[in-house]
Design an enzyme around this catalytic site. Structure first.
Site, PDB file in Angstrom:
ATOM      1  N   ASP A   1      16.724  22.684 -24.884  1.00  0.00           N
ATOM      2  CA  ASP A   1      15.362  22.418 -24.408  1.00  0.00           C
ATOM      3  C   ASP A   1      14.809  23.762 -23.935  1.00  0.00           C
ATOM      4  O   ASP A   1      15.299  24.333 -22.946  1.00  0.00           O
ATOM      5  CB  ASP A   1      15.416  21.412 -23.248  1.00  0.00           C
ATOM      6  CG  ASP A   1      14.038  21.131 -22.657  1.00  0.00           C
ATOM      7  OD1 ASP A   1      13.080  21.885 -22.950  1.00  0.00           O
ATOM      8  OD2 ASP A   1      13.923  20.167 -21.890  1.00  0.00           O
TER       9      ASP A   1
ATOM     10  N   TYR B   1      -3.433  21.806 -24.662  1.00  0.00           N
ATOM     11  CA  TYR B   1      -2.810  22.470 -25.819  1.00  0.00           C
ATOM     12  C   TYR B   1      -3.554  23.749 -26.185  1.00  0.00           C
ATOM     13  O   TYR B   1      -2.937  24.801 -26.389  1.00  0.00           O
ATOM     14  CB  TYR B   1      -2.797  21.500 -27.011  1.00  0.00           C
ATOM     15  CG  TYR B   1      -2.148  22.083 -28.255  1.00  0.00           C
ATOM     16  CD1 TYR B   1      -0.756  22.031 -28.423  1.00  0.00           C
ATOM     17  CD2 TYR B   1      -2.906  22.668 -29.261  1.00  0.00           C
ATOM     18  CE1 TYR B   1      -0.150  22.559 -29.554  1.00  0.00           C
ATOM     19  CE2 TYR B   1      -2.311  23.193 -30.392  1.00  0.00           C
ATOM     20  CZ  TYR B   1      -0.930  23.135 -30.541  1.00  0.00           C
ATOM     21  OH  TYR B   1      -0.339  23.661 -31.672  1.00  0.00           O
TER      22      TYR B   1
ATOM     23  N   LYS C   1      -1.937  27.612 -26.263  1.00  0.00           N
ATOM     24  CA  LYS C   1      -1.827  28.477 -27.451  1.00  0.00           C
ATOM     25  C   LYS C   1      -2.626  29.778 -27.259  1.00  0.00           C
ATOM     26  O   LYS C   1      -2.275  30.810 -27.832  1.00  0.00           O
ATOM     27  CB  LYS C   1      -2.269  27.719 -28.701  1.00  0.00           C
ATOM     28  CG  LYS C   1      -1.300  26.617 -29.089  1.00  0.00           C
ATOM     29  CD  LYS C   1       0.084  27.172 -29.409  1.00  0.00           C
ATOM     30  CE  LYS C   1       1.093  26.099 -29.731  1.00  0.00           C
ATOM     31  NZ  LYS C   1       2.429  26.636 -30.039  1.00  0.00           N
TER      32      LYS C   1
ATOM     33  N   SER D   1      -1.515  29.257 -32.867  1.00  0.00           N
ATOM     34  CA  SER D   1      -2.193  28.185 -33.602  1.00  0.00           C
ATOM     35  C   SER D   1      -3.609  28.652 -33.891  1.00  0.00           C
ATOM     36  O   SER D   1      -4.108  29.573 -33.218  1.00  0.00           O
ATOM     37  CB  SER D   1      -2.242  26.919 -32.735  1.00  0.00           C
ATOM     38  OG  SER D   1      -3.113  25.964 -33.293  1.00  0.00           O
TER      39      SER D   1
HETATM   40  N1  LIG Z   1       1.783  21.284 -37.512  1.00  0.00           N
HETATM   41  C1  LIG Z   1       0.635  21.905 -37.265  1.00  0.00           C
HETATM   42  O1  LIG Z   1      -0.410  21.568 -37.838  1.00  0.00           O
HETATM   43  C2  LIG Z   1       0.586  23.066 -36.293  1.00  0.00           C
HETATM   44  C3  LIG Z   1      -0.607  23.800 -36.229  1.00  0.00           C
HETATM   45  C4  LIG Z   1      -0.682  24.885 -35.369  1.00  0.00           C
HETATM   46  C5  LIG Z   1       0.421  25.233 -34.593  1.00  0.00           C
HETATM   47  N2  LIG Z   1       1.565  24.504 -34.672  1.00  0.00           N
HETATM   48  C6  LIG Z   1       2.690  24.942 -33.827  1.00  0.00           C
HETATM   49  O2  LIG Z   1       3.830  25.164 -34.623  1.00  0.00           O
HETATM   50  C7  LIG Z   1       5.005  24.838 -33.890  1.00  0.00           C
HETATM   51  C8  LIG Z   1       5.812  23.799 -34.666  1.00  0.00           C
HETATM   52  O3  LIG Z   1       4.995  22.660 -34.830  1.00  0.00           O
HETATM   53  P1  LIG Z   1       5.374  21.448 -35.805  1.00  0.00           P
HETATM   54  O4  LIG Z   1       4.099  20.872 -36.273  1.00  0.00           O
HETATM   55  O5  LIG Z   1       6.409  21.858 -36.781  1.00  0.00           O
HETATM   56  O6  LIG Z   1       6.009  20.451 -34.737  1.00  0.00           O
HETATM   57  P2  LIG Z   1       6.944  19.173 -34.976  1.00  0.00           P
HETATM   58  O7  LIG Z   1       6.590  18.205 -33.903  1.00  0.00           O
HETATM   59  O8  LIG Z   1       6.914  18.740 -36.400  1.00  0.00           O
HETATM   60  O9  LIG Z   1       8.390  19.779 -34.662  1.00  0.00           O
HETATM   61  C9  LIG Z   1       8.619  20.376 -33.418  1.00  0.00           C
HETATM   62  C10 LIG Z   1      10.115  20.516 -33.186  1.00  0.00           C
HETATM   63  O10 LIG Z   1      10.271  21.060 -31.871  1.00  0.00           O
HETATM   64  C11 LIG Z   1      11.226  20.287 -31.163  1.00  0.00           C
HETATM   65  N3  LIG Z   1      10.965  20.350 -29.731  1.00  0.00           N
HETATM   66  C12 LIG Z   1      10.013  19.685 -29.014  1.00  0.00           C
HETATM   67  N4  LIG Z   1      10.125  19.984 -27.706  1.00  0.00           N
HETATM   68  C13 LIG Z   1      11.151  20.851 -27.594  1.00  0.00           C
HETATM   69  C14 LIG Z   1      11.774  21.511 -26.506  1.00  0.00           C
HETATM   70  N5  LIG Z   1      11.351  21.307 -25.235  1.00  0.00           N
HETATM   71  N6  LIG Z   1      12.789  22.360 -26.745  1.00  0.00           N
HETATM   72  C15 LIG Z   1      13.243  22.540 -28.016  1.00  0.00           C
HETATM   73  N7  LIG Z   1      12.732  21.918 -29.094  1.00  0.00           N
HETATM   74  C16 LIG Z   1      11.695  21.088 -28.875  1.00  0.00           C
HETATM   75  C17 LIG Z   1      11.089  18.883 -31.711  1.00  0.00           C
HETATM   76  O11 LIG Z   1      12.270  18.120 -31.476  1.00  0.00           O
HETATM   77  C18 LIG Z   1      10.839  19.156 -33.198  1.00  0.00           C
HETATM   78  O12 LIG Z   1      12.041  19.266 -33.929  1.00  0.00           O
HETATM   79  C19 LIG Z   1       4.541  24.357 -32.523  1.00  0.00           C
HETATM   80  O13 LIG Z   1       4.569  25.429 -31.601  1.00  0.00           O
HETATM   81  C20 LIG Z   1       3.097  23.924 -32.780  1.00  0.00           C
HETATM   82  O14 LIG Z   1       2.315  23.965 -31.638  1.00  0.00           O
HETATM   83  C21 LIG Z   1       1.674  23.437 -35.497  1.00  0.00           C
END
Ligand SMILES: NC(=O)c1ccc[n+]([C@@H]2O[C@H](COP(=O)([O-])OP(=O)(O)OC[C@H]3O[C@@H](n4cnc5c(N)ncnc54)[C@H](O)[C@@H]3O)[C@@H](O)[C@H]2O)c1
Length: 265
Positions: A65, A159, A163, A147
Site C-alpha cells: 500500500d 483528484y 494530480k 493526468s
Molecule cells: N485510466 C485513466 O483514464 C487514467 C487517466 C489519467 C491518469 N490515470 C492515472 O494512472 C494511474 C493508473 O490508473 P489506472 O486507470 O490504471 O487505475 P486502475 O484502477 O485500473 O489500477 C490501479 C491499480 O492501483 C492499485 N492501487 C490502488 N490503491 C493502491 C495503493 N494504496 N497502493 C498500491 N496500489 C494501489 C489498484 O489495486 C490497481 O491495481 C493512476 O495514478 C491514475 O490516476 C489514469
C-alpha cells in the site's frame, strides 16, 4: 560513430519498480519495461494481482500500500536486494473512482484518503528512490503518473488537485535531482480503458448535457477526443519505455501527455 537505434530502447541490466501494477496502466507499463529488457518488481495493494502480472513477465511481486511510508521503503529495499539495485521507479498507483462530485459534499476523510495514495504515496516513493539512487551513484529515472487532469480539471477538486500536486512534485524534484543524473518526469494519460468489457465507442459528438458541470465537461471531451479511441495501457507502457531509456537521456521535468489529443480541445 556507431548508431543503432535498437539500443535506445534496450533496458537490459536495468531494474524497475512499478507500483499499482496488478492491472490497468501499471500492468501495461510493467509489461512494456520487461519487454524492453528490464528486471521488474511489480507492487500493488492487491497482492494476488501483483503476483499475476509478475508471473506474466518473469518479475518479482510485492504486496504494497503506497500510502504506508515504511512499507514503501521496505518494498524498494526488497527490489534492490532481489533484483540488483534500482534504476527506474514508476509511481503509478492512484485512485479516482468515487471521489469526484461537488466540493460541498467532499468530506475530510474522502480528501485525506485520496491524497494519502495519490500524493503522499508519490512523495514517499520519490524520496526513498532518490536516497537509494544517490547512494548507488548510477543515476536513475523516476516517472510519476500525472493526468490530463493535472492541467484540465473535470473529475473533481480532490483528484484534480492531487494530480496537479504530482506534476509540481515532479518538476521540483527534476531540478533538485538533476546533479545526480536522476531524471524525473511525469506521464499524463488521457482516457485509458483499464476495465472489461471493451471501451465504449467514441462518437465524435458531445453528449446531451446532464447539468453536472464536472461530468459534462469530461464526457464532452471524451466524446470529441481527436484520435477517436480510448488509450490502451500499452500506449502508456511505450511512453514509459521512452522515459526510462537512453532516448530521453536529456529529458527531465517534463509532463508527457499520452492523451489522444485531449489537451488540444
Ligand atoms: N485510466 C485513466 O483514464 C487514467 C487517466 C489519467 C491518469 N490515470 C492515472 O494512472 C494511474 C493508473 O490508473 P489506472 O486507470 O490504471 O487505475 P486502475 O484502477 O485500473 O489500477 C490501479 C491499480 O492501483 C492499485 N492501487 C490502488 N490503491 C493502491 C495503493 N494504496 N497502493 C498500491 N496500489 C494501489 C489498484 O489495486 C490497481 O491495481 C493512476 O495514478 C491514475 O490516476 C489514469
Amino acid at each position: 560513430m556507431n548508431i543503432d537505434p535498437k539500443n535506445w530502447i534496450d533496458l537490459s541490466g536495468k531494474v524497475a519498480h512499478v507500483t499499482g501494477g496488478a492491472m490497468g496502466i501499471g500492468r501495461g507499463i510493467a509489461q512494456a519495461l520487461a519487454a524492453a529488457g528490464a528486471r521488474v518488481a511489480v507492487s500493488d495493494v492487491d497482492g494476488d494481482g501483483a503476483r499475476r502480472t509478475a508471473g506474466e513477465i518473469g518479475g518479482h511481486a510485492i504486496t504494497l500500500d503506497v500510502s504506508d511510508r515504511a512499507a514503501f521503503e521496505a518494498a524498494l529495499d526488497e527490489t534492490a536486494a532481489k533484483l540488483g539495485g534500482l534504476d527506474i521507479l514508476v509511481n503509478n498507483a492512484g485512485v479516482y473512482t468515487g471521489f469526484g462530485g461537488p466540493v460541498r459534499g467532499i468530506t475530510d476523510e474522502m480528501w485525506r484518503e485520496l491524497w494519502s495514495i495519490n500524493v503522499d504515496g508519490v512523495f514517499y516513493g520519490c524520496r526513498a528512490a532518490a536516497r537509494m539512487m544517490i547512494d548507488q551513484g548510477r543515476g536513475g529515472r523516476i516517472i510519476n503518473l500525472a493526468s490530463t487532469q493535472s492541467i484540465t480539471p473535470g473529475v473533481g477538486v480532490t483528484y484534480d488537485g492531487s494530480k496537479g500536486a504530482v506534476l509540481q512534485i515532479t518538476r521540483a524534484l527534476a531540478l533538485e535531482l538533476a546533479p545526480h543524473k536522476i531524471n524525473v518526469n511525469a506521464l499524463a494519460p488521457g482516457p485509458t480503458w483499464t476495465r472489461s468489457p471493451e471501451a465504449p465507442p467514441i462518437t465524435g459528438r458531445p453528449p446531451e448535457p446532464t447539468g453536472d458541470p464536472l461530468a459534462d465537461t469530461v464526457a464532452s471531451r471524451i466524446a470529441r477526443l481527436p484520435l477517436g479511441h480510448w488509450a490502451d495501457p500499452m500506449e502508456l507502457g511505450k511512453a514509459a519505455v521512452f522515459l526510462s531509456g537512453s532516448m530521453s537521456d536529456f529529458v527531465t521535468g517534463i509532463y508527457l501527455p499520452v492523451d489522444g489529443g485531449w489537451l488540444v480541445l
